[in-house]
Design a protein around this motif. Structure first.
Motif, PDB file in Angstrom:
ATOM      1  N   VAL A 107       0.832  -1.207   0.000  1.00 56.83           N
ATOM      2  CA  VAL A 107       0.000   0.000   0.000  1.00 56.83           C
ATOM      3  C   VAL A 107       0.865   1.255   0.000  1.00 56.83           C
ATOM      4  N   ALA A 108       2.057   1.167   0.575  1.00 56.07           N
ATOM      5  CA  ALA A 108       2.935   2.334   0.683  1.00 56.07           C
ATOM      6  C   ALA A 108       3.657   2.673  -0.615  1.00 56.07           C
ATOM      7  N   LEU A 109       3.645   1.784  -1.607  1.00 56.37           N
ATOM      8  CA  LEU A 109       4.432   2.006  -2.830  1.00 56.37           C
ATOM      9  C   LEU A 109       4.151   3.335  -3.533  1.00 56.37           C
ATOM     10  N   ALA A 114       6.249   6.757  -3.072  1.00 55.54           N
ATOM     11  CA  ALA A 114       7.514   7.101  -3.732  1.00 55.54           C
ATOM     12  C   ALA A 114       7.319   8.167  -4.806  1.00 55.54           C
ATOM     13  N   ASP A 115       6.082   8.338  -5.281  1.00 58.02           N
ATOM     14  CA  ASP A 115       5.795   9.317  -6.329  1.00 58.02           C
ATOM     15  C   ASP A 115       5.127  10.573  -5.763  1.00 58.02           C
ATOM     16  N   MET A 116       5.181  10.753  -4.443  1.00 56.79           N
ATOM     17  CA  MET A 116       4.479  11.870  -3.815  1.00 56.79           C
ATOM     18  C   MET A 116       5.059  13.206  -4.255  1.00 56.79           C
ATOM     19  N   ARG A 117       4.166  14.126  -4.656  1.00 54.37           N
ATOM     20  CA  ARG A 117       4.544  15.485  -5.013  1.00 54.37           C
ATOM     21  C   ARG A 117       3.803  16.449  -4.108  1.00 54.37           C
ATOM     22  N   LEU A 118       4.472  17.556  -3.773  1.00 56.07           N
ATOM     23  CA  LEU A 118       3.914  18.506  -2.823  1.00 56.07           C
ATOM     24  C   LEU A 118       3.834  19.888  -3.454  1.00 56.07           C
ATOM     25  N   ALA A 119       2.809  20.628  -3.100  1.00 52.36           N
ATOM     26  CA  ALA A 119       2.647  22.008  -3.579  1.00 52.36           C
ATOM     27  C   ALA A 119       1.611  22.685  -2.704  1.00 52.36           C
TER      28      ALA A 119
END
Length: 739
Positions: free
Chosen positions: A380-382, A385-390
């Protein structure tokens, strides 16, 4: 600790009228004060020490007419027409004049002066400058600005957007839904309307005191619009949970034959001790947000920590008073009848339930449970790795709102980059140097890849501060725009050095880059402080090194899975329609660090609730596996009920349109779901049984150094002779474990 709380519990039970009156008088005084002085306006988001904030501060000092909220009104001519015709110019001029006359507006810039007209001539942008910042605008000013589009001529489209519409999130009936679900869960758990209602009233009084105090604190400290919502979320959730935990132990004590006052005292001395330390862990995690060095996050953390502290104080003082008023009515009617007739039904509530069977299953299948749980949460955590923040922009606003309409119209007529416009602020002591820097920096920016246009934005009266507008090719939350901001800053740095001026890039996108970078640098320090302090606290509570390590590892699994699920839904768009996510995009910049603080505290709540009972039974002579089954058996129903209550409270906020609140509500609800049902109720008993007696190992030298913190009630005074306690429970429990 246990003895002190034991005495507080008995005193509160005995002097229940006085204790209840004190809390009600305090609540009434806070209500009267808030009504008389009102609530303070919310503050904007400031990020001291960053380039974007430095530019904003410079504007406020040197260019005050440009430091207020800037809005953009999008005008679209009818199909096949252009805003350049004389007749249509008159229409646009009327819109500009109307915008200029709005309350609080300094002026409105015509698109014919700013050249803000699309290539096809159908779209035009009117820049509206307010005197005050967005957080200082009144509801009437916002409404007047938002209503600009309602009087649009036939065939024309007019939509207002931008900073003036950055309003507080509306939280109406959503929290009421969570409270209603929580009440149903309490009724199912206790089987008594009195017990459920008393628990809810106790929690609501705590939330009321905490939230009203927070509203008053807003007059002395700057609080963002999200701060009260976060405090309300946590105050409701932990307030109900703490009351539930203590009430359950009180019912257990009554069921084993203790008198009412003694049952209340021992419930506060044992379960109350666990509540105090669980609450302290939450407070540490939230107060630890201050190490980030961002004022609005510090305020959010301290405000929420204060609300949790009030919930703990109410649970250990007011709750025993309410228990005194309730008496035996906290028990289901069937148990009261059985107890009155001398039957055995009195123990039905406490000694045997499905929790014992679950605990035995986790102990027997511990290897499969450990491997399966870790693999499941890892999968579920995979997506994390592609998390983007703004920072959020109007592109994430609900469809149908005027600011979303303005965003879409700008992208349609001018391209996505016009929604992420950047502002270069050039400041110096010599106007000639400033102009030289503007010319050189503008040339550098114009040559930079992904820049669509560079245009002068005006200068202050003394010529010492100048503005340059920069239009990127990509939208405000695109990764390419973030890369562009960094490239532009690097590109103009030599110009600033050569001309002796200060060149700073600001705007919503630039601020988002600064927040993300600052939070990324602060995250390791924050984790070290929070996890380190909580590790010390759990070591004191459980007198073990492996239990805190296990608790921390379980928390990391919870956080990873929570981030993964949140990215999959809010960024990738999985199940977006189901949750009302209209426009998937990057997560809000401060969500990860805020979730880490909150989830760590809540995860430790369940850890303390479950493992404190295991420790209590182990200290009182049970074997390690018996203690594990006992802890799960006595705590499973309470943890399940507490988790369902927290999930319902948090999930209620998913119904809010504001994307920040929606994503925060989902992440907290999912995090609690994972932590309670997978980590604490499955992995914890499996790992504890795998470790056996070694789980409670502590070096002798450390055992001598650490102060004694008794939350198991080991040092409580003997049960008074008048209390008839069922002594058969330990033997029956051992038989249940063996069976």
């Amino acid at each position: 600790m246990a003895n002190l709380l034991y005495r507080i519990g008995r005193l509160g039970f005995r002097r229940r009228g006085v204790v209840a009156s004190v809390w009600l008088v305090l609540l009434g005084a806070l209500v009267a004060t808030v009504v008389s002085v009102g609530t303070a306006p919310t503050a904007g988001v400031a990020i001291p020490g960053t380039e974007s904030q430095r530019a904003l501060d410079s504007l406020a000092r040197e260019f005050p007419q440009a430091s207020g909220a800037a809005g953009t009104v999008v005008v679209r001519a009818p199909e096949g027409q252009s805003v350049a015709t004389p007749a249509n110019q008159a229409t646009v001029a009327g819109i500009v004049a109307k915008a200029s006359g709005l309350p609080g507006v300094v002026g409105a810039v015509s698109p014919y002066d700013s050249k803000a007209i699309s290539q096809d001539g159908r779209y035009a942008l009117v820049t509206v400058q307010f005197k005050e910042t967005s957080d200082a605008l009144t509801p009437e000013q916002r409404t007047a600005y938002e209503d600009l589009g309602k009087a649009a001529p036939a065939g024309w489209t007019v939509a207002a957007g931008g900073e003036p519409l950055m309003t507080e999130p509306e939280v109406g009936s959503t929290e009421a839904i969570g409270v209603a679900v929580a009440l149903v869960v309490l009724l199912m758990t206790f089987g008594s309307l009195v017990a459920a209602g008393m628990t809810m009233v106790n929690a609501l009084i705590g939330v009321g005191v905490g939230l009203l105090g927070l509203l008053l604190a807003g007059h002395a400290f700057d609080l963002t619009s999200v701060t009260p919502v976060l405090a309300l979320m946590l105050g409701l959730a932990v307030g109900i949970d703490y009351s539930l935990f203590i009430t359950s132990r009180y019912r257990h004590n009554l069921a084993t034959g203790l008198g009412r006052e003694e049952a209340a005292g021992r419930a506060i001395g044992t379960a109350g001790s666990a509540v105090v330390f669980a609450g302290l862990t939450v407070v540490i995690a939230l107060a630890g947000l201050s190490v980030v060095g961002i004022p609005f996050l510090t305020a959010m953390g301290l405000a929420a920590a204060g609300t949790v502290a009030v919930a703990v104080l109410v649970a250990v003082t007011l709750l025993p008073a309410l228990l005194g008023f309730a008496g035996d009515r906290v028990l289901p009617r069937s148990q009261r009848r059985a107890a009155a007739s001398g039957g055995a039904g009195g123990r039905q509530d406490s000694e045997f339930n499905r929790g014992f069977g679950w605990g035995r299953t986790m102990v027997r299948r511990r290897i499969a449970v450990i491997l399966g749980g870790v693999v499941l949460l890892g999968a579920v955590a995979l997506p994390a790795a592609d998390m983007r923040l703004a920072l959020p922009d109007d592109g994430t606003a609900p469809v149908g709102t005027t600011k979303r309409a303005a965003y879409d119209l700008i992208a349609e007529g001018f391209g996505p980059g016009f929604n992420g416009r950047l502002v270069m602020v050039v400041h110096g002591d010599d106007p000639a140097s400033v102009q030289q820097a503007v010319t050189a920096a503008s040339a550098v920016m114009a040559r930079t890849k992904d820049v669509v246009a560079v245009a002068p934005g005006g200068a202050s009266a003394d010529g010492r501060t100048a503005l340059v507008a920069v239009i990127p090719a990509s939208g405000p939350s695109d990764a390419a725009t973030f890369d562009l901001v960094r490239a532009l800053r690097d590109g103009v740095a030599p110009t600033a050095t050569a001309t002796g001026t200060d060149i700073a890039l600001t705007g919503a996108t630039a601020a988002g880059v600064d927040v993300s970078d600052k939070l990324g640098a602060a995250l390791p320090v924050y984790l070290l402080v929070v996890v380190g302090l909580s590790f010390v606290l759990l070591t004191l509570v459980f007198r073990s090194l492996l239990v805190p390590l296990k608790a921390t590892a379980g928390f990391l699994l919870t956080v990873g899975a929570t981030f993964g699920a949140t990215v999959a839904i809010f960024q990738w768009g999985w199940l977006a329609d189901l949750l009302g996510v209209q426009t998937p995009g990057p997560l809000v910049s401060f969500l990860p660090i805020l979730l880490i603080g909150i989830l760590f505290g809540l995860a430790m709540d369940y850890e303390v609730f479950l493992v404190s009972r295991m420790r209590e039974d182990f200290v009182h002579g049970q074997g390690s596996r018996e203690a594990v089954v006992s802890g799960v058996g006595h705590g499973a129903r309470v943890v399940v009920a507490a988790a369902l209550i927290m999930i319902s409270v948090f999930a209620g906020f998913i119904l809010v349109d504001d994307p920040i609140i929606k994503s925060m509500g989902f992440a907290l609800a999912f995090g609690v779901l994972v932590d309670a049902f997978v980590v604490r109720l499955a992995l914890v008993p499996a790992i504890m049984s795998f470790l056996g007696d070694a789980a409670w190992w502590l070096p002798r030298w450390l055992d001598r150094v650490l102060p004694r913190v008794d939350i198991e009630g080991e040092t409580l005074p003997p049960v008074p002779a008048g209390d008839d306690v069922d002594r058969t429970a330990p033997r029956e429990l051992a038989e249940a474990v063996e069976g």
